[in-house]
Enzyme design. Structure first.
Site, PDB file in Angstrom:
ATOM      1  N   SER A  72      41.428  41.720  41.628  1.00  0.00           N
ATOM      2  CA  SER A  72      40.303  42.841  41.614  1.00  0.00           C
ATOM      3  C   SER A  72      40.727  43.660  42.708  1.00  0.00           C
ATOM      4  O   SER A  72      41.755  44.510  42.518  1.00  0.00           O
ATOM      5  CB  SER A  72      38.954  42.166  42.100  1.00  0.00           C
ATOM      6  OG  SER A  72      37.838  43.069  41.901  1.00  0.00           O
ATOM      7  N   ASP A 113      37.968  49.993  40.726  1.00  0.00           N
ATOM      8  CA  ASP A 113      38.893  49.091  41.480  1.00  0.00           C
ATOM      9  C   ASP A 113      39.916  48.608  40.901  1.00  0.00           C
ATOM     10  O   ASP A 113      40.295  48.870  39.495  1.00  0.00           O
ATOM     11  CB  ASP A 113      38.135  48.078  42.177  1.00  0.00           C
ATOM     12  CG  ASP A 113      37.693  47.150  41.119  1.00  0.00           C
ATOM     13  OD1 ASP A 113      37.392  47.385  39.909  1.00  0.00           O
ATOM     14  OD2 ASP A 113      37.285  45.839  41.494  1.00  0.00           O
TER      15      ASP A 113
END
Length: 446
Positions: free
Chosen positions: A102, A241
């Site tokens: 992530s 992200d």
């Protein structure tokens, strides 16, 4: 039950250190594959990844593990996490895997698993897979070993699906948008989707080299995006992200708009159109009190959960909500996706801006946030929150904030840290309360 490998969002760590080694990835593939080999049909797993250098190593190890227990593997390459979830379901696969850490630095990586319905696995499934990782997994007979192949049109499938969530009576013609893809998984699909809907797109964070994911770009480092929006005279900026399940927006003035304002914007628009489920939205205990007051003034509810998008989604599924998320920008729109999807959330925000024919700074400024302060206190061991002196300080603080604010104190799930958050109408009092609690925790932790 304590977890050995799985955390709040799959398995994650520094690559080439346990648990993020090639050997462990192969064991995860074998264990997860064995757990999902059910029935006599040909079994299939979809594997996607972000742009980290270690993704090659972990992908190949997972392929070896899955094929060794008889699963066919479909490799889709760099793709957003929500795209892997979508493709798992649409391809009728038994399992989906996303290789990503992530928003973490490039040296970290992780393994997220999705079931055949495209949702993240249940605790029970993860516990069973953990047991198999440390046990003996039966291998397939030589004739039953799985095959692996790449699907080249996976990006097109996801781009089309994302675009279909944008209202058909609208376009992005005339909007100048800066998109920051964090040098991550959405570096191809996000700019393409915006351009195909008519936007004038400037893309940054779209030159991944395996080591620059989330490096001074993306939703956790929006400064470059803020500067670019102002320099380019853009109408707004969008930041994703590393695996594109998180969204932050920057208005035309270079001001960052967080997930609370974005959720409020989407929920209000959906309520206007008669399509908001549950009569409100689901967020975590970290969402600002201003959001709760704003929704209440419109007759909408805010249901709070523990921190973590899986808790948000669980509440959405059990209580009939279709909008939920976190202040950090994980926004789940269950009409369209089974997990947070930064691109789809961005398209819903853009639809509201287009309909309003007003600047992003006006459309997205839904409420005035209540002053909020979060501090972390590191400790060496023990349970400082169970100490009577700390409990007394916390109880006194709750009395002071009664009716004018909130207090959220919790231990981190990943490190020896106590997180102390307070919010209220009086900024000075909030700061004093947080400092007082932090000092009490430090005293008993020494």
């Amino acid at each position: 039950m304590a977890r050995k490998y799985f955390g709040t969002d799959g398995i994650r760590g520094v690559t080439n250190r346990l648990p993020m080694t090639a050997e462990m990835a192969m064991k995860v593939g074998m264990a997860a594959g064995a757990h999902f080999v059910r029935g006599d049909h040909k079994h299939r797993v979809v594997i996607g990844k972000d742009t980290r250098l270690s993704g090659y190593m972990l992908e190949n190890a997972l392929v070896a593990g899955f094929t060794s227990v008889g699963m066919d593997v479909v490799q889709v390459g760099p793709m957003p996490t929500p795209a892997v979830a979508m493709l798992t379901h649409s391809m009728r696969a038994d399992l989906g895997v996303m290789i990503s850490a992530s928003h973490n630095p490039f040296a970290d990586n992780g393994i997220k698993l999705f079931g055949p319905d495209g949702f993240k696995l249940s605790d029970a499934d993860e516990e069973r897979i953990e047991a198999l990782i440390d046990g003996d997994v039966p291998l397939a007979a030589a004739v039953d070993i799985g095959r692996a192949r790449r699907v080249e049109d996976a990006r097109g499938r996801y781009t089309h699906a994302a675009k279909m969530t944008f209202p058909t009576d609208l376009t992005l013609d005339g909007l100048k948008i800066v998109i920051d893809c964090a040098n991550g998984a959405a570096y191809q699909v996000a700019p393409s989707a915006l351009w195909e809907l008519g936007a004038d797109v400037t893309a940054i964070g779209v030159t991944p080299n395996g080591k620059n994911i989330n490096d001074k770009v993306g939703s956790t480092a929006p400064q470059t995006l803020c500067e670019t929006v102002v320099t380019m005279g853009a109408h707004l900026g969008i930041a994703l992200d590393g695996d594109a399940d998180r969204l932050i927006v920057v208005d035309e003035n270079g001001r960052v708009v967080d997930g609370d304002q974005l959720m409020a914007t989407i929920a209000s628009g959906w309520a206007r159109d008669g399509r908001l489920g549950g009569g409100g939205l689901v967020a975590t205990v970290m969402s600002n009190l201003g959001l709760e007051r704003h929704l209440g003034a419109q007759g909408m509810n805010l249901i709070r959960t523990k921190v973590g998008d899986r808790h948000v989604l669980e509440k959405m599924r059990t209580s009939g909500f279709n909008v939920g998320g976190e202040q950090s920008g994980h926004i789940i729109l269950s009409d369209y996706a089974t997990t947070g999807d930064g691109l789809i959330a961005a398209l819903q925000v853009l639809a509201e801006i287009v309909r309003a024919q007003a600047p992003a700074s006006e459309v997205l400024n839904r409420f005035d946030p209540v002053p909020q302060l979060l501090k972390n206190v590191r400790f060496d061991g023990g349970r400082p929150l169970e100490d009577g002196r700390v409990k007394e300080v916390i109880a006194r603080a709750e009395e002071e904030l009664n009716g004018t604010g909130r207090l959220v104190i919790r231990p981190s799930g990943t490190e020896p840290v106590i997180r102390v958050m307070a919010e209220g109408d009086d900024r000075g009092r909030v700061e004093e309360i947080v400092d007082r609690i932090c000092d009490a925790v430090r005293e008993v932790a020494e």
